[in-house]
Design a protein around this motif. Structure first.
Motif, mmCIF file in Angstrom:
data_model
loop_
_atom_site.group_PDB
_atom_site.id
_atom_site.type_symbol
_atom_site.label_atom_id
_atom_site.label_comp_id
_atom_site.label_asym_id
_atom_site.label_seq_id
_atom_site.Cartn_x
_atom_site.Cartn_y
_atom_site.Cartn_z
ATOM 1 N N SER A 150 0.835 -1.196 0.000
ATOM 2 C CA SER A 150 0.000 0.000 0.000
ATOM 3 C C SER A 150 0.877 1.256 0.000
ATOM 4 C CB SER A 150 -0.946 -0.005 1.204
ATOM 5 O OG SER A 150 -0.238 0.271 2.375
ATOM 6 N N LEU A 151 2.054 1.167 0.655
ATOM 7 C CA LEU A 151 2.949 2.332 0.652
ATOM 8 C C LEU A 151 3.547 2.559 -0.729
ATOM 9 C CD1 LEU A 151 4.692 1.922 4.090
ATOM 10 C CD2 LEU A 151 3.159 3.747 3.380
ATOM 11 N N LEU A 152 3.878 1.475 -1.432
ATOM 12 C CA LEU A 152 4.396 1.617 -2.794
ATOM 13 C C LEU A 152 3.373 2.330 -3.663
ATOM 14 C CD1 LEU A 152 6.193 -1.769 -3.502
ATOM 15 C CD2 LEU A 152 7.204 0.486 -3.206
ATOM 16 N N ASP A 153 2.112 1.961 -3.459
ATOM 17 C CA ASP A 153 1.036 2.594 -4.200
ATOM 18 C C ASP A 153 0.964 4.083 -3.848
ATOM 19 O OD1 ASP A 153 -1.270 2.583 -5.875
ATOM 20 O OD2 ASP A 153 -2.436 2.828 -4.032
ATOM 21 N N LYS A 154 1.133 4.350 -2.546
ATOM 22 C CA LYS A 154 1.058 5.728 -2.052
ATOM 23 C C LYS A 154 2.131 6.618 -2.677
ATOM 24 C CE LYS A 154 -1.447 6.965 0.662
ATOM 25 N NZ LYS A 154 -2.487 6.581 1.577
ATOM 26 N N VAL A 155 3.347 6.079 -2.839
ATOM 27 C CA VAL A 155 4.417 6.907 -3.404
ATOM 28 C C VAL A 155 4.443 6.823 -4.935
ATOM 29 C CG1 VAL A 155 5.869 6.750 -1.346
ATOM 30 C CG2 VAL A 155 6.187 5.113 -3.198
ATOM 31 N N GLY A 156 3.417 6.201 -5.515
ATOM 32 C CA GLY A 156 3.286 6.239 -6.963
ATOM 33 C C GLY A 156 4.092 5.201 -7.709
ATOM 34 N N PHE B 299 15.412 0.713 -11.116
ATOM 35 C CA PHE B 299 14.599 1.925 -11.080
ATOM 36 C C PHE B 299 15.422 3.149 -11.442
ATOM 37 C CE2 PHE B 299 12.630 -1.097 -8.241
ATOM 38 C CZ PHE B 299 11.281 -0.984 -8.544
ATOM 39 N N SER B 300 14.736 4.191 -11.868
ATOM 40 C CA SER B 300 15.420 5.455 -12.153
ATOM 41 C C SER B 300 15.653 6.199 -10.836
ATOM 42 C CB SER B 300 14.567 6.306 -13.077
ATOM 43 O OG SER B 300 13.413 6.724 -12.385
ATOM 44 N N GLY B 301 16.421 7.285 -10.918
ATOM 45 C CA GLY B 301 16.764 8.060 -9.721
ATOM 46 C C GLY B 301 15.537 8.528 -8.944
ATOM 47 N N GLY B 302 14.546 9.050 -9.674
ATOM 48 C CA GLY B 302 13.357 9.550 -9.011
ATOM 49 C C GLY B 302 12.573 8.430 -8.346
ATOM 50 N N GLN B 303 12.504 7.282 -9.038
ATOM 51 C CA GLN B 303 11.785 6.142 -8.460
ATOM 52 C C GLN B 303 12.489 5.640 -7.207
ATOM 53 O OE1 GLN B 303 11.842 3.812 -12.029
ATOM 54 N NE2 GLN B 303 9.638 4.053 -12.322
#
Lengths: 567, 312
Positions: A432-438, A451-455
């Motif tokens: 659910s937290l992964l979902d929260k941070v997009g 993952f990229s830097g932003g991710q």
């Protein structure tokens, strides 16, 4: 029409990757650099801007680079791609010189700066050692390095970042090049130094009649000093033209997005524009401004009183001196609000954050968290509170363990602090937290390098959220990110604050970003707080000389530039 | 600089004392009683007692240790228990061959390893690089004993290129005739692991930003490698060389034994076999001092190569 200094046409470059497939880095781009002008090549990471400048120097790695047959790079009418190795070497350092982002690592640490300048001179001009040495001193004088006569014997690590970049510029202009390629030359520097270096490059460009290819991701930096601009994305040119024309009447949605997603000093939208806002085709509507500032009666979650952190520096056999990294710092942090700490490198702003986290032991002072001093507590007593103060670092590449999956990264702190009843509950929380941070759900089983830097910075944020902290210390957390990604992460931080009423200690050298996110601002210089107050009033009416100097150093956008923004 | 050297020399004293204590304890515990060996067949109690008095073994342990300390301070270890020769005389005559072998071995090995490593790193990923890596791995997996025996059999016995064994009198005779075979074998053994380690040092440095700057200046690839990259790569390599020294000393003991070189390694084997404590003490102490001095030299060398290093 006169031939331009550089003509790039139809340039297509592919990189062969480890798995044998090809990555198309440049997709047939064309642009010219006229004589005696400054061209800004603007784009984010992966746009191909550095590949372009490296190709121009003939410095791409031969083993895995494929340059298309029809591609053409001409310098002064001669084809760079057809040059022999010897001709290329004469071109590099002679006609085309280059300066880089990180001057510290770009200079060889084991040779004196004098040697490194003299080397270039002797390589390209038949000069005696003595004449070259004198010329090196003249060059150092020209780029404004104090005491050049003695500094010529200094090693790179004995100079500050700004001085190192001056040395790089001295090396670059040593042989009077016709083109100077500046690849993000000020990104690693403090804002006041950035201003000085930009002014120096502009002065050298005029004085020596060079052209400059200024490669950057930061539109703000180039607005007042470039003549032309080329905006790149994913190996293609989105838009190009005179800088005023492009910036005041941007045609391509990506250019519009780039111009708008940077936090501004003059207004503060509810949420920053992101690239998707512009690519969807609908007209972007600037959200209303968000009011900021501490409010009377709002509970204070953290009160720091007279915090000091001294480092002992050995000066002799038995002698020490105290380096006062943090010297008598006091502030209050209100619940659900953000305190921005700004200052240049060495000002002690990060040390404040690390001391409150107890990553460093404080020398003296108190930090009252809900009335209790967390600095004087025993480790036992601090343990339950540890969870409630969390930190996000600058480098999302280094702060995640590369051998852990994202799931493991998120679940580990929960186990440590006994959050969640069982495995299922923890996994559910993590997802659910992964979902929260997009991030999408399949991120759970991936590793950080995918993952990229932003991710990755989102993952780091999600890791902090697992502990449901009350205070989040953001130590330069968005500084390493591209502007568009930075906007997304800043929006995410704002959303999370609105939802969970977290308090942020937001440490950054970027004054626009701090202005955007902070309610209160604390300006630090050499370990001391020189000014503190509501964000808006500090920026509108800075009291202290140092604050005034900092704010004056922010690249000032020309009038026509501000006017072009979507408001 | 001078104060640093003085401080480092000062710090060597406790280290040396520690080694002495360890050596003394070990010898007392497991060294055996040399008087039995010296007495030979006449194992009467009186003979043994008189030998013990002669050697000072009847004194209490603290007293014996004190004598040891005095010996180290004066650098006079008395005479060998088994041959009655002065220890200083043994060391003086034996040190030459050992140093000749070790020094030539170390220098040749360094030269070839650096050469291979720099070229392999430059052509990283090529067939040449892969071939060297594979050969190195194979070469590393074979015991030094195999090299010695194979070398002696093929190069010396079959091909008759070198003498199988032995040592002469003159410097040049030894250097040109007797050193080459052990040297070739020694270098063959040590070049493989060193090349692999140095290769990674070079590759690490080649990815640094300053290499890009050097290329952007228009320097030739040779200059980039041999000037800019080499000097930085030398920093970890110096550590490697210094830490490999003890292994080389062990290796040279084997070499001396198999090639009949009358060096210190051979001498220490003999001394251990006959419980000849004075010789063991002397050689161990000299070795410890040599290693400490080399470590100090390495640190000074660092400072010389890398100006960022602070001596403190």
């Amino acid at each position: 029409m006169k031939t331009p200094l550089v003509r790039i046409s139809n340039l297509k470059i592919d990189f062969k990757m480890e798995d044998g497939r090809y990555f198309e880095a440049l997709k047939r781009i064309s642009f010219d650099i006229p004589h005696h002008t400054v061209l800004a090549l603007v784009g984010e990471s992966g746009s191909g801007k550095s590949v372009t400048s490296t190709a121009l120097m003939g410095l791409l790695p031969e083993s895995n680079t494929v340059i298309d047959q029809d591609s053409c790079i001409e310098f002064n009418g001669r084809s760079v791609l057809a040059m022999s190795k010897k001709e290329l070497r004469r071109l590099r350092g002679g006609d085309i010189a280059m300066i880089f982002q990180d001057p510290m690592s770009s200079l060889n640490p084991v040779f004196t700066i004098g040697d490194q300048i003299i080397e270039t001179l002797q390589e390209h001009k038949s000069m005696s050692k003595k004449a070259a040495r004198q010329k090196a001193i003249d060059l150092l004088t020209e780029v404004g390095l104090p005491n050049p006569e003695s500094r010529i014997h200094a090693y790179p690590h004995e100079l500050s970042g700004g001085q190192q970049q001056r040395v790089m510029i001295a090396i670059a202009i040593a042989c009077e090049p016709k083109l100077l390629i500046a690849d993000e030359p000020t990104t690693a520097l403090d804002v006041t130094i950035q201003k000085q270096i930009l002014e120096l490059i502009a002065k050298m460009q005029k004085k020596h009649g060079m052209s400059v290819l200024f490669v950057t991701h930061d539109l703000g930096v180039v607005a007042e000093f470039a003549d032309n601009v080329v905006v790149m994305r994913h190996g293609e040119i989105c838009e190009s033209g005179g800088i005023e024309e492009v910036f005041s009447r941007p045609k391509h949605p990506y250019t519009k997005a780039l111009l708008n997603c940077r936090p501004s000093l003059t207004y503060r939208p509810e949420r920053l524009a992101v690239i998707d806002d512009f690519l969807q085709g609908e007209e972007y509507q600037l959200p209303a401004d968000r009011p900021r500032g501490y409010q009377e009666g709002n509970p204070v979650i953290l009160e720091v009183k007279n915090l000091c952190k001294y480092f002992k520096i050995k000066t002799g056999l038995f002698r020490y001196i105290d380096l006062k990294a943090v010297d008598g710092v006091s502030f209050q942090l209100q619940r659900g609000k953000t305190l921005g700490i700004v200052g240049e490198s060495g000002s002690g702003k990060s040390t404040v954050g690390h001391t409150i986290m107890r990553l460093l032991e404080s020398t003296s002072g108190e930090a009252l968290f809900e009335g209790k001093d967390i600095l004087s507590m025993s480790n036992e007593d601090f343990k339950p509170l540890k969870r409630r103060v969390q930190i996000i670092f600058q480098n999302p590449y280094a702060s995640l363990n590369p051998r852990f999956t994202v799931g493991q990264i998120l679940i580990e702190p929960m186990l440590l602090h006994h959050i969640g009843k069982d495995k299922q509950e923890r996994e559910k929380l993590a997802r659910s937290l992964l979902d929260k941070v997009g991030l999408t759900a399949n991120a759970f089983n991936k590793y950080p390098h995918e993952f990229s830097g932003g991710q990755r910075q989102r993952i780091a944020i999600a890791r902090c959220l697992t502990l449901q902290p009350d205070i989040l210390i953001c130590d330069e957390s968005v500084s390493a990110l591209d502007v568009s990604v930075q906007a997304q992460v800043l929006n995410l931080l704002q959303d999370l604050q609105d939802e969970f009423q977290m308090s942020y200690l937001f440490i950054s050298h970027d004054l626009s970003v701090v202005k955007h996110i902070s309610d209160q601002i604390m300006v630090m210089q050499q370990g001391k707080v020189v000014e503190m107050g509501d964000a808006d009033s500090v920026y509108a009416n800075p009291q202290h000389d140092y604050t005034q100097k900092l704010i004056a150093s922010i690249p000032q956008n020309p009038k026509w530039f501000e006017a072009s923004l979507a408001r | 600089m001078l104060s640093y050297i003085v401080r480092r020399l000062w710090q060597m004293i406790p280290t040396l004392l520690g080694v002495m204590l360890l050596l003394f304890t070990l010898y007392t515990l497991v060294g055996g009683d040399p008087s039995y060996i010296l007495a030979g067949k006449s194992l009467s109690a009186e003979t043994i007692a008189s030998i013990r008095t002669q050697l000072g073994l009847d004194k209490s342990l603290p007293e014996q240790f004190l004598i040891f300390v005095k010996q180290v301070l004066t650098m006079n270890f008395g005479t060998s228990w088994s041959t009655q020769q002065p220890v200083s005389e043994i060391i003086r005559t034996r040190i030459g061959p050992s140093v000749m072998l070790l020094l030539t071995w170390q220098l040749c090995s360094l030269f070839f390893s650096l050469l291979f490593a720099a070229s392999v790193a430059y052509y990283k990923g090529s067939i040449y690089d892969r071939a060297v890596t594979i050969i190195s791995t194979v070469a590393m997996s074979i015991s030094i004993l195999v090299y010695i025996i194979a070398g002696q059999y093929f190069l010396a016995y079959k091909m008759q290129w070198f003498p199988v064994y032995g040592w002469g009198n003159g410097f040049w005779q030894n250097f040109l005739l007797y050193i080459p075979l052990p040297l070739i074998i020694g270098v063959a053994v040590s070049v493989a692991p060193d090349t692999r380690f140095y290769r990674s040092c070079f590759i690490e440095e080649m990815n640094q930003d300053y290499v890009r700057t050097a290329r952007a200046k228009g320097l030739s690839e040779r200059k980039v490698m041999l000037k800019h990259v080499m000097r930085n790569a030398l920093i970890p390599i110096v550590t490697g060389v210094m830490s490999s020294l003890p292994y080389m000393i062990t290796g040279s003991v084997l070499m001396e034994r198999f090639f009949g070189i009358p060096g210190l390694g051979n001498e220490i084997l003999k001394a251990v076999n006959s419980s000849d404590f004075p010789v063991i003490k002397a050689i161990t102490i000299y070795l410890v001092i040599a290693i400490m001095v080399f470590n100090l030299l390495a640190d000074l060398l660092y400072k010389w190569i890398d100006p960022r290093v602070k001596l403190n």
